[in-house]
Write an enzyme that holds these catalytic residues in place. Structure first.
Site, mmCIF file in Angstrom:
data_model
loop_
_atom_site.group_PDB
_atom_site.id
_atom_site.type_symbol
_atom_site.label_atom_id
_atom_site.label_comp_id
_atom_site.label_asym_id
_atom_site.label_seq_id
_atom_site.Cartn_x
_atom_site.Cartn_y
_atom_site.Cartn_z
ATOM 1 N N HIS A 131 0.807 -1.231 0.000
ATOM 2 C CA HIS A 131 0.000 0.000 0.000
ATOM 3 C C HIS A 131 0.834 1.273 0.000
ATOM 4 O O HIS A 131 0.282 2.370 -0.073
ATOM 5 C CB HIS A 131 -0.952 0.019 1.205
ATOM 6 C CG HIS A 131 -0.245 0.282 2.500
ATOM 7 N ND1 HIS A 131 0.379 -0.715 3.206
ATOM 8 C CD2 HIS A 131 -0.045 1.413 3.204
ATOM 9 C CE1 HIS A 131 0.934 -0.207 4.290
ATOM 10 N NE2 HIS A 131 0.703 1.094 4.311
HETATM 11 C C1 UD1 Z 1 -1.966 5.243 6.232
HETATM 12 C C2 UD1 Z 1 -0.649 5.723 6.839
HETATM 13 C C3 UD1 Z 1 0.415 4.664 6.646
HETATM 14 C C4 UD1 Z 1 -0.046 3.303 7.134
HETATM 15 C C5 UD1 Z 1 -1.373 2.963 6.476
HETATM 16 C C6 UD1 Z 1 -1.891 1.637 6.961
HETATM 17 C C7 UD1 Z 1 -0.198 8.151 6.756
HETATM 18 C C8 UD1 Z 1 0.623 9.185 6.097
HETATM 19 N N1 UD1 Z 1 -0.164 6.925 6.192
HETATM 20 O O1 UD1 Z 1 -1.769 5.144 4.841
HETATM 21 O O2 UD1 Z 1 1.571 5.029 7.365
HETATM 22 O O3 UD1 Z 1 0.923 2.343 6.829
HETATM 23 O O4 UD1 Z 1 -2.310 3.992 6.783
HETATM 24 O O5 UD1 Z 1 -3.066 1.290 6.357
HETATM 25 O O6 UD1 Z 1 -0.825 8.420 7.747
HETATM 26 N N2 UD1 Z 1 -9.067 4.623 2.240
HETATM 27 C C9 UD1 Z 1 -10.310 4.072 2.215
HETATM 28 N N3 UD1 Z 1 -10.882 3.702 3.404
HETATM 29 C C10 UD1 Z 1 -10.253 3.863 4.593
HETATM 30 C C11 UD1 Z 1 -8.995 4.460 4.597
HETATM 31 C C12 UD1 Z 1 -8.404 4.820 3.438
HETATM 32 O O7 UD1 Z 1 -10.914 3.903 1.168
HETATM 33 O O8 UD1 Z 1 -10.825 3.487 5.640
HETATM 34 C C13 UD1 Z 1 -8.418 4.997 0.963
HETATM 35 C C14 UD1 Z 1 -8.807 6.357 0.468
HETATM 36 O O9 UD1 Z 1 -8.845 6.283 -0.912
HETATM 37 C C15 UD1 Z 1 -7.645 7.235 0.891
HETATM 38 C C16 UD1 Z 1 -6.477 6.277 0.773
HETATM 39 O O10 UD1 Z 1 -7.022 5.007 1.145
HETATM 40 O O11 UD1 Z 1 -7.524 8.353 0.090
HETATM 41 C C17 UD1 Z 1 -5.307 6.606 1.628
HETATM 42 O O12 UD1 Z 1 -5.675 6.695 3.007
HETATM 43 P P1 UD1 Z 1 -4.740 7.514 4.039
HETATM 44 O O13 UD1 Z 1 -5.284 7.431 5.400
HETATM 45 O O14 UD1 Z 1 -4.452 8.863 3.476
HETATM 46 O O15 UD1 Z 1 -3.355 6.766 3.962
HETATM 47 P P2 UD1 Z 1 -3.006 5.205 3.837
HETATM 48 O O16 UD1 Z 1 -2.449 4.943 2.504
HETATM 49 O O17 UD1 Z 1 -4.125 4.363 4.316
#
Ligand code: UD1
Length: 370
Positions: free
Chosen positions: A207
């Protein structure tokens, strides 16, 4: 009596906070724990499933920030967390790990003069293109108390000029959850449901933006999987961010035709623990999984150029292989040809880290040195 706000935001936070809250509830004469969920992760598979599996009490406050750019997400957490701190006036706030919610909440506390403790402090990948590295560096600079998992983390902090009296080596709190829930995870039916019982298989998680936001890198990893998948099925619980980028990069067909690769929904804590603990091999770009596989003796290949958890390489089962298909394939076949499993013992990764964290709070409050 200490009133402590425990912050959770994203998936890797839940298994770190659960043992701390449980330990505080066991010592309710001394601690009043509150749980604040920022809502950085909000899908039921990314959040609710973990509250259930880890027996975390429902959050006292849910900030509901959701997904956004780094700046917007960090700012939204700060704006919504500040009034909670003003209202609740906690003695301490605990933040864990390295996600955006970690830094955002630490910053709010420091500005308001509220004491903040960082659990999993001192880890460094020395790669400032990783958002998590920025979150780690800044959180450690401003937190009052730094709980480290291993000696390398202490050394990193001292080199950055952090006074030693702010640092406490307590071990790895995520391993408290792993050891507690392993017997329950062994009862999960995930392997039967996926037709993997008594079969050799590998598990993949992916991811990191550096791997999944770049089509060329993603394709290099798929090329390696083409060969590994000839030898054994590779089960891939897909992070929602990765599902999104597969579509955006037009890689759905390429992923589909990768031999042996089986895409499944993200799993809860117990099902995932059950799945990877019995795997012949794990391929990942996650940080926590490098630690969990090490403790269990499961071979782990990290599809990154660096790690902030070097002890998993020097003492554990982790190999840093990057994203070059030749290197990934060679390391995978080496690992698959080894039959012996070697669970690893790392100092203080023993299931009692939450107790050591609570003991440190007691000592700090008594002496009031910070
Ligand atoms: C975040 C953390 C990362 C961790 C990861 C574990 C930061 C900078 N990154 O990354 O360190 O390893 O979590 O999972 O804080 N999304 C969903 N549903 C959710 C959550 C996310 O659909 O419940 C999708 C959305 O499209 C979102 C994308 O995932 O835009 C990224 O989510 P985000 O929380 O920004 O960062 P992660 O890549 O999940």
């Amino acid at each position: 009596m200490l009133k402590v706000i425990n912050v959770v935001g994203a998936r890797p936070n839940f298994m770190k906070v659960a043992p701390i809250v449980a330990a505080m509830k066991r010592r309710e004469q001394e601690f009043t724990p509150l749980v604040v969920h920022t809502g950085q992760h909000y899908d039921s598979t990314m959040s609710d499933a973990f509250f259930r599996d880890l027996e975390l009490p429902q959050p006292d406050v849910y900030l509901g920030v959701g997904s956004a750019s780094h700046a917007a997400q960090t700012a939204a957490v700060m704006e919504r967390f500040e009034p909670i701190i003003i209202k609740e006036k906690p003695d301490w706030v605990i933040v864990v790990g390295d996600v955006n919610s970690t830094l955002a909440c630490a910053l709010v506390c420091t500005k308001l003069g509220v004491k903040v403790a960082h659990v999993e402090a001192g880890l460094r990948s020395r790669d400032r293109t990783m958002p998590e590295e920025i979150n780690r560096l800044l959180t450690d600079q401003i937190a009052d108390l730094l709980f480290t998992p291993s000696e390398d983390a202490d050394r990193n902090l001292l080199l950055e000029g952090i006074p030693p009296e702010r640092i406490r080596l307590v071990g790895n709190v995520m391993i408290d959850s792993l050891l507690k829930y392993l017997p329950l995870a062994n009862k999960s039916t995930i392997k039967e449901r996926e037709g993997l019982a008594d079969k050799d298989y590998a598990v993949l998680t992916l991811h990191r933006p550096s791997n999944v936001d770049d089509a060329e890198t993603f394709i290099r990893i798929l090329e390696a999987l083409d060969e590994i998948g000839e030898r054994l099925p590779v089960v891939f619980p897909v992070h929602p961010r990765t599902t999104k980028t597969i579509a955006q990069l037009g890689l759905a067909e390429r992923v589909e035709k990768t031999k042996g690769l089986r895409l499944i929904e993200p799993l809860g804590y117990l099902d995932f623990l059950s799945l990877y603990s019995s795997a012949r091999l794990v391929l990942t770009d996650s940080g926590g999984i490098q630690e969990e596989t090490s403790v269990l003796g499961v071979p782990c290949l990290t599809l990154r150029e660096n790690t902030e958890r070097p002890i998993t390489v020097t003492t554990g089962t982790n190999k840093i292989v990057g994203t070059d298909p030749t290197k990934i394939i060679a390391a995978a076949f080496d690992a698959l040809n080894e039959r012996e499993r070697q669970p690893v013992s790392i100092p203080l990764w023993d299931g009692h880290t939450a107790d050591r964290i609570l003991a440190a709070f007691g000592a700090v409050t008594m002496s009031d040195t910070l």
